[in-house]
Design an enzyme around this catalytic site. Structure first.
Site, PDB file in Angstrom:
ATOM      1  N   GLY A  91      -2.296   4.765   5.921  1.00  0.00           N
ATOM      2  CA  GLY A  91      -2.807   4.859   4.560  1.00  0.00           C
ATOM      3  C   GLY A  91      -1.677   5.154   3.599  1.00  0.00           C
ATOM      4  O   GLY A  91      -0.727   5.853   3.934  1.00  0.00           O
ATOM      5  N   THR A 142       0.817  -1.215   0.000  1.00  0.00           N
ATOM      6  CA  THR A 142       0.000   0.000   0.000  1.00  0.00           C
ATOM      7  C   THR A 142       0.850   1.265   0.000  1.00  0.00           C
ATOM      8  O   THR A 142       0.637   2.175  -0.797  1.00  0.00           O
ATOM      9  CB  THR A 142      -0.908   0.029   1.252  1.00  0.00           C
ATOM     10  OG1 THR A 142      -1.545  -1.239   1.366  1.00  0.00           O
ATOM     11  CG2 THR A 142      -1.953   1.113   1.135  1.00  0.00           C
ATOM     12  N   VAL A 143       1.818   1.319   0.908  1.00  0.00           N
ATOM     13  CA  VAL A 143       2.642   2.527   1.008  1.00  0.00           C
ATOM     14  C   VAL A 143       3.573   2.649  -0.193  1.00  0.00           C
ATOM     15  O   VAL A 143       3.740   3.733  -0.749  1.00  0.00           O
ATOM     16  CB  VAL A 143       3.436   2.555   2.337  1.00  0.00           C
ATOM     17  CG1 VAL A 143       4.344   3.770   2.399  1.00  0.00           C
ATOM     18  CG2 VAL A 143       2.475   2.550   3.531  1.00  0.00           C
ATOM     19  N   GLY A 197     -11.498  -2.729   6.683  1.00  0.00           N
ATOM     20  CA  GLY A 197     -10.087  -2.645   6.310  1.00  0.00           C
ATOM     21  C   GLY A 197      -9.248  -1.815   7.262  1.00  0.00           C
ATOM     22  O   GLY A 197      -8.094  -1.500   6.979  1.00  0.00           O
ATOM     23  N   LYS A 221       6.399   2.645  17.951  1.00  0.00           N
ATOM     24  CA  LYS A 221       6.409   4.073  17.606  1.00  0.00           C
ATOM     25  C   LYS A 221       6.831   4.943  18.779  1.00  0.00           C
ATOM     26  O   LYS A 221       7.609   5.884  18.603  1.00  0.00           O
ATOM     27  CB  LYS A 221       5.027   4.473  17.099  1.00  0.00           C
ATOM     28  CG  LYS A 221       4.682   3.834  15.742  1.00  0.00           C
ATOM     29  CD  LYS A 221       3.200   4.006  15.427  1.00  0.00           C
ATOM     30  CE  LYS A 221       2.828   3.434  14.063  1.00  0.00           C
ATOM     31  NZ  LYS A 221       1.352   3.352  13.898  1.00  0.00           N
TER      32      LYS A 221
END
Lengths: 450, 450
Positions: free
Chosen positions: B311, B20-21, B195, B213
């Site tokens: 995303g 996706t990325v 999703g 993170k």
């Protein structure tokens, strides 16, 4: 001045202007000198500080090696000082000093938004010619890192829009008018008493300060010079509590916004009060003296940065970040590598600002109408004939023979059509006063908030 | 590879991993190539793309000069490609590929938080030794420019605390549990259907992704290596609707936070669900899949960054910003100038993480007590003896012979004291279940919100 990569010699910094931000910067500089040296791998040194006010100069504690002077030129002409921090503000002599520093091959850090908005082309041109760096993060949004975000973090995305609350004084006044239901004059006096507004508040409340800042943001976002004199500006002096009340009934909060958006051939840059939907707009929630800036990137979507937009200490952090970046450029011999505006000066593509007449927006219109049958039908008729479609209406407070407010919100319409309709309505016998017009900004962050 | 300041030759980029990325990045790269060239003053060129999945490779549209390969080593060994973008994710072979690229003198951009959290010391050490650049903005907060803000904008201020909602999956699940009053399993299924959660959601819902993170954020904020295995982590799997309901009665919203703060000799880094005051916490308002990160700087005060945390497209903007910065370093011969972590690798001062036992916090405690006289007196007695002072109590739903929830919020207390009190209470005959403990985070942004 050192240019070898491995040279760990200190970089000397000269500071011109010891007001609130200048003092905050010197305090931070001295307090965090070892953190800064650790991060940079070499130390910074306060070479000289300058202020024309002997008391400010005397009151400031500086290390023994730091010269105090009332003459800026002692710093500008000192070859040992490759980095000048200008925090005096105002157009002159700041402009002359900065240009002299640049001509002498020095990098410059400034918080001077007025100077950059008025003389940006001259200053950025000189920076490009002399291959030095110019840091000005502190000129917009105090400690909020909006300029570096535009210049570097989002450099690979197309910025569609930048908008924000970029004047804490106005936001404080509007917040208290809304919260305490007081009029503009009362809220201003309270802000002055608390030190949030100047004795002469013109610059802030008439939107001039916001115009400076949004011009800088637009220039960085769109890679085009922005002519300050072409930016439509409306302040908050005329805002009446009755409109805040009606706005609240529609679910709106009033904020003074700077707005800049990409319109293709043109760019739309303006400053005016806006109604924002309380439920879905992040900016609507920003209260008091805080600032917040919203970006909309084509790939990124919305991004909001929120923090202290003024004050010596927060602003000093922005100055310090720039000073460190400029010092790296000096120490490593890599000055001029990142163009100050995010676009190389010569590669920018100038675009004109679009005229206010050509924008489209949703509108809040408050008519003061004679309380007689047929008025609403007349008003909606004039609007409808120009393609302006009404979204909702509030009409209240019938009083015999007097005039009553009729408040209308519209769907998206063109400013010129709205102005045309209002010029007809305002010269008709149906209304008793000039109609109040406030633009409504719908929220790009929709869905992000609970 | 070019090293002359004036060389306007293209810098070639190789991309490994077309999920996706990766696809989002290639799309953005090709769409904005002229904007990027304008900003940089030289063009970037897509030299090669790599994915082990032949379909992903075949489906991607690339310019004719761009090689497609299933073998990452074709990129790693290509001397014409000085800049490698690793977007395959996972620990191996990503670690090996990145280390090989660095050894070959290439700069690297990655979004791989797991890799940096597990093998950061090895990777950053190699970066420092080889004098290349490593960009990893996309590893935390998607398109939110939090790492550059820590590394450069706030470099001159002391960061006291970093905390945030850094996992959109958990935030989506907690938002729907709260809004729709459904249980964890139902909310998770809905998130999977849309999703927003993986088929195997462990990584997200057990807090592991957030731990990666916050470890990276802590390392950058405090200039110390952070040992991932020492970070206390608690996910959201066990969260029950009843606690969201009680929390609401106290004015709290539940969020999964990563928190890192400077405790002097130690640093406090942890991941767990937190109650946040709805009225005064900016993070409390962040809904759905959005991310938000709050910084507290000593001089700056609070700063909030808010946007899309995941995303392909938003994350691609962060990758692109890093690629442009690395490309500048390559084109101008100034690689390695800004240390990847914001502190030169060798100048960091390691600090241990503080034990969870030693932290202090406010607490929400839900006891399930026998519905009989004297229970509240017993509970408050055990707490009081350990210096834990009660702020408020809710006791409801009396039912004969059964057990009832008794909910207590405390003033600030030490975790070890709370644990001690609960081990006594939970083994007493007064309660029927293990007590539910949720920490409450008071808001540093107080006063900023309407």
């Amino acid at each position: 001045m050192t240019t070898h990569h491995e040279n760990k010699n200190a970089v000397k910094v000269g500071v011109i202007g010891l007001g609130t931000v200048g003092q905050g910067f010197v305090r931070l500089f001295l307090r965090e000198s070892s953190l800064v040296a650790q991060r940079l791998g070499f130390p910074l040194e306060l070479g000289a500080v300058c202020d024309r006010n002997p008391e400010a100069l005397a009151a400031l504690k500086v290390p023994s090696g730091c010269r105090k002077t009332a003459e800026a030129r002692e710093i500008l002409s000192d070859p040992e000082i490759p980095l000048v921090v200008e925090l005096m503000g105002g157009l002159e002599p700041a402009r002359t000093f900065i240009l002299e520093a640049i001509s002498a091959g020095k990098s410059v850090v400034t918080a001077n938004k007025a100077l950059l908005a008025h003389h940006g082309e001259e200053v950025f041109g000189a920076v490009a010619r002399h291959g030095v760096d110019l840091g000005f993060e502190a000129s917009v949004g105090g400690g909020i890192p909006i300029l570096r975000t535009l210049r570097e973090s989002l450099a690979g995305d197309r910025i569609l829009k930048v908008s924000g609350i970029i004047n804490g004084t106005c936001n404080y006044i509007l917040s208290s008018m809304s919260r305490d239901r007081v009029d503009f004059g009362t809220a201003l006096k309270e802000a002055q008493r608390l030190g949030y507004a100047e004795a002469d508040p013109t610059f802030d409340i008439d939107g001039i300060d916001s115009a400076h800042k949004i011009s800088i943001l637009a220039a960085m976002a769109f890679g085009s010079p922005v002519s300050l004199s072409s930016v439509p500006v409306e302040g908050i002096r005329h805002i009446q509590p009755i409109d805040l009340d009606f706005g609240r009934e529609f679910g709106y909060v009033l904020k003074l916004l700077g707005i800049a958006s990409d319109q293709g051939e043109t760019i739309d840059v303006r400053v005016h009060p806006c109604f924002l939907p309380e439920e879905t707009s992040m900016l609507a929630e920003v209260d008091g003296v805080f600032n917040a800036i919203e970006l909309l990137g084509e790939a990124l979507g919305p991004l909001l940065l929120f923090g202290r937009g003024a004050g010596g200490d927060p602003t000093a952090t922005a100055v310090m970040g720039d000073v460190m970046e400029c010092a790296r450029g000096i120490s490593h011999g890599s000055r001029g590598q990142v163009p100050a505006l995010g676009f190389p000066f010569a590669l920018r593509v100038p675009r004109p600002l679009c005229a206010l007449d050509s924008i489209s927006s949703e509108y809040y219109l408050r008519f003061m109408a004679h309380d007689q049958p047929g008025t609403l039908s007349y008003l909606s008729g004039v609007l409808g004939e120009r393609g302006i479609s009404i979204e909702s209406v509030i009409q209240k407070g019938r009083q015999k023979g007097g005039s009553v407010p009729v408040v209308v919100t519209t769907h998206r319409a063109t400013e010129s059509r709205v102005r045309e309709a209002l010029s007809i309505i305002d010269s008709s016998p149906h209304v008793t006063e000039k109609t109040v017009v406030i633009r409504i900004e719908s929220a790009p962050m929709e869905g992000a908030l609970s």
